[in-house]
Scaffold this motif. Sequence first.
Motif, short mmCIF file in Angstrom:
data_model
loop_
_atom_site.label_atom_id
_atom_site.label_comp_id
_atom_site.label_asym_id
_atom_site.label_seq_id
_atom_site.Cartn_x
_atom_site.Cartn_y
_atom_site.Cartn_z
N TYR A 1 -21.36 23.33 -2.74
CA TYR A 1 -20.74 22.88 -3.98
C TYR A 1 -19.51 23.71 -4.30
O TYR A 1 -19.58 24.93 -4.38
N ILE B 1 -21.93 12.97 -7.49
CA ILE B 1 -23.16 12.29 -7.92
C ILE B 1 -23.19 10.84 -7.43
O ILE B 1 -24.20 10.43 -6.84
N VAL C 1 -23.94 10.96 -3.63
CA VAL C 1 -25.31 11.34 -3.29
C VAL C 1 -26.27 10.21 -3.65
O VAL C 1 -27.17 9.87 -2.87
N LYS C 2 -26.10 9.60 -4.81
CA LYS C 2 -26.98 8.49 -5.21
C LYS C 2 -26.89 7.35 -4.21
O LYS C 2 -27.92 6.77 -3.83
N LEU D 1 -26.94 16.32 -11.44
CA LEU D 1 -27.51 15.64 -10.28
C LEU D 1 -29.03 15.48 -10.44
O LEU D 1 -29.59 14.43 -10.15
N GLU E 1 -29.79 12.64 -12.71
CA GLU E 1 -29.53 11.34 -12.08
C GLU E 1 -30.57 10.99 -11.02
O GLU E 1 -30.82 9.82 -10.76
#
Length: 137
Positions: A5, A34, A37-38, A75, A78
């Motif tokens: 990150y 985000i 990654v989702k 994150l 989510e």
Amino acid sequence: MAIDYGRKRCGIAVTDSLRIVATGLPTVATSGLIPFVKEYVGRESVDAIIVGYPRDMKGNDSESMRYIRPGIERLKRELPQMEIIFWDERFTSVIAHQGMIDAGMSKSQRRDKGLADEMAAVIILNSYLESRNYNSK
């Protein structure tokens, strides 16, 4: 999946289903992490997300945790079902840079911070996998 990150961009690495080889993916702008990654987790099997945990030589949080922790908290909100693990990333940037030198990359290639971030994510994921004996011989 592993994430190195950063303030501007994040290095991403993933492994095969047998957890033998970590492979870097192209870096992602931190602002788009985000959604990336989702989307990835929605189409691929991901057991956990390993996030590089920067510490100083005494084991204290580095200054960069001020922006990493809030980003990872978003994150987690989510993807509440996903296990997210912080993993010590000390020396990953140095190891990544040395790996670039050892691979014979030119000075201009070594200045590519995105490539260094990608390699750092691979190192983080390999370190995690080795600690779990997923890919030991």
